[in-house]
Design a protein around this motif. Structure first.
Motif, PDB file in Angstrom:
ATOM      1  N   GLN A 161      85.931  13.960 -45.774  1.00  8.78           N
ATOM      2  CA  GLN A 161      86.190  12.934 -46.791  1.00  8.78           C
ATOM      3  C   GLN A 161      87.668  12.860 -47.146  1.00  8.78           C
ATOM      4  OE1 GLN A 161      83.654  13.592 -50.202  1.00  8.78           O
ATOM      5  NE2 GLN A 161      82.057  12.278 -49.332  1.00  8.78           N
ATOM      6  N   SER A 162      88.368  13.994 -46.980  1.00  9.19           N
ATOM      7  CA  SER A 162      89.820  14.000 -47.250  1.00  9.19           C
ATOM      8  C   SER A 162      90.412  15.142 -46.435  1.00  9.19           C
ATOM      9  CB  SER A 162      90.076  14.270 -48.739  1.00  9.19           C
ATOM     10  OG  SER A 162      89.838  15.644 -49.009  1.00  9.19           O
ATOM     11  N   ALA A 163      91.723  15.378 -46.593  1.00  8.70           N
ATOM     12  CA  ALA A 163      92.368  16.454 -45.817  1.00  8.70           C
ATOM     13  C   ALA A 163      91.660  17.783 -46.071  1.00  8.70           C
ATOM     14  CB  ALA A 163      93.836  16.557 -46.220  1.00  8.70           C
ATOM     15  N   LEU A 170      87.865  25.703 -40.044  1.00  6.90           N
ATOM     16  CA  LEU A 170      88.379  25.575 -38.666  1.00  6.90           C
ATOM     17  C   LEU A 170      89.019  24.205 -38.436  1.00  6.90           C
ATOM     18  CD1 LEU A 170      85.580  27.422 -36.672  1.00  6.90           C
ATOM     19  CD2 LEU A 170      88.025  27.976 -36.622  1.00  6.90           C
ATOM     20  N   TYR A 171      88.513  23.193 -39.146  1.00  6.38           N
ATOM     21  CA  TYR A 171      89.092  21.840 -39.007  1.00  6.38           C
ATOM     22  C   TYR A 171      90.504  21.779 -39.600  1.00  6.38           C
ATOM     23  CZ  TYR A 171      84.447  20.043 -37.769  1.00  6.38           C
ATOM     24  OH  TYR A 171      83.232  19.803 -37.147  1.00  6.38           O
ATOM     25  N   THR A 172      90.891  22.797 -40.362  1.00  9.28           N
ATOM     26  CA  THR A 172      92.180  22.702 -41.090  1.00  9.28           C
ATOM     27  C   THR A 172      93.214  23.692 -40.556  1.00  9.28           C
ATOM     28  OG1 THR A 172      91.658  24.386 -42.753  1.00  9.28           O
ATOM     29  CG2 THR A 172      90.850  22.139 -43.188  1.00  9.28           C
ATOM     30  N   VAL A 173      92.891  24.391 -39.430  1.00  9.52           N
ATOM     31  CA  VAL A 173      93.888  25.327 -38.875  1.00  9.52           C
ATOM     32  C   VAL A 173      94.166  24.935 -37.426  1.00  9.52           C
ATOM     33  CG1 VAL A 173      93.186  27.283 -40.343  1.00  9.52           C
ATOM     34  CG2 VAL A 173      92.159  27.010 -38.068  1.00  9.52           C
ATOM     35  N   PRO A 174      95.370  25.235 -36.909  1.00  8.53           N
ATOM     36  CA  PRO A 174      95.676  24.935 -35.507  1.00  8.53           C
ATOM     37  C   PRO A 174      94.667  25.644 -34.592  1.00  8.53           C
ATOM     38  CG  PRO A 174      97.648  25.651 -36.700  1.00  8.53           C
ATOM     39  CD  PRO A 174      96.489  25.905 -37.613  1.00  8.53           C
ATOM     40  N   THR A 175      94.400  25.041 -33.419  1.00 12.16           N
ATOM     41  CA  THR A 175      93.343  25.597 -32.559  1.00 12.16           C
ATOM     42  C   THR A 175      93.702  26.982 -32.010  1.00 12.16           C
ATOM     43  OG1 THR A 175      94.390  24.339 -30.790  1.00 12.16           O
ATOM     44  CG2 THR A 175      92.418  23.352 -31.819  1.00 12.16           C
ATOM     45  N   ASN A 176      94.961  27.373 -32.071  1.00  9.05           N
ATOM     46  CA  ASN A 176      95.308  28.712 -31.545  1.00  9.05           C
ATOM     47  C   ASN A 176      95.227  29.796 -32.628  1.00  9.05           C
ATOM     48  OD1 ASN A 176      97.480  27.776 -32.967  1.00  9.05           O
ATOM     49  ND2 ASN A 176      99.019  28.751 -31.643  1.00  9.05           N
TER      50      ASN A 176
END
Lengths: 124, 124
Positions: A17-19, A51-57
């Motif tokens: 819904q938001s960041a 997990l959606y809010t951190v870089p994939t590495n």
């Protein structure tokens, strides 16, 4: 990816819904004979939201959570993801889960940058 | 209980091998684009395994876990549930998850006896 995972991702699915806010797309069912949402669902969705809010590495190294109040299986859940700390090698996230105004669950998760040697903590 | 929960219980399903050992019945799939088992599955299954070993009137209050090493999506997982402490009002469990000899995950969970007033922590 096996069929079972398609089911899990579908069940745990969140809409952004938001960041920093994510909401469930299916009702948080209760297990057989139980009245409240299964605690495992709350933990897994809080991990998914962060997990959606951190870089994939970056991979999770430790998670701590409190089951604060029973989850109502007839109500959607909103997960708010907050930065405790955002460093180059470590990221701390705090996730709180609400049903309406009621706080039902909170977790803190430590992520570490993945190192591509055999000792990387966890490739998720 | 909604269809989605039948899916979740099926996906997380564990078989009891002994009083304290539980093994997965489906392979611990990895999410799309990921190499390792989804961390949420490990947490949820460790909670499920420990729930089989406590009286039904005890509810989880806090859970802490370490993602120790990547889960291999092509291998079954064994969860060992150990008593840290077994009291009349509080029970502490430690759960370790193995793939073969490899320790991939560990969690500690505090259960409290449920009180039937509005302030019970969590009806699962």
């Amino acid at each position: 990816m096996g069929p079972s995972h398609m089911g899990l991702e579908k069940i745990l699915e969140l809409t952004r819904q938001s960041a920093s806010r994510f909401v469930t797309t299916t009702l948080p069912a209760a297990p057989v004979l139980a009245r409240g949402t299964f605690g495992g669902t709350l933990v897994a969705q809080s991990l998914l939201a962060s997990l959606y809010t951190v870089p994939t590495n970056f991979v999770p190294t430790s998670l701590h959570c409190y089951f604060i109040s029973g989850g109502d299986p007839n109500n959607m859940i909103a997960y708010d993801v907050e930065d405790l700390r955002n460093g180059r090698n470590f990221i701390h996230k705090q996730i709180t889960a609400y049903q309406g105004q009621r706080l039902i669950f909170s977790s803190t998760i430590l992520f570490a940058k993945e190192k591509h040697d055999h000792d990387s903590l966890h490739f998720l």
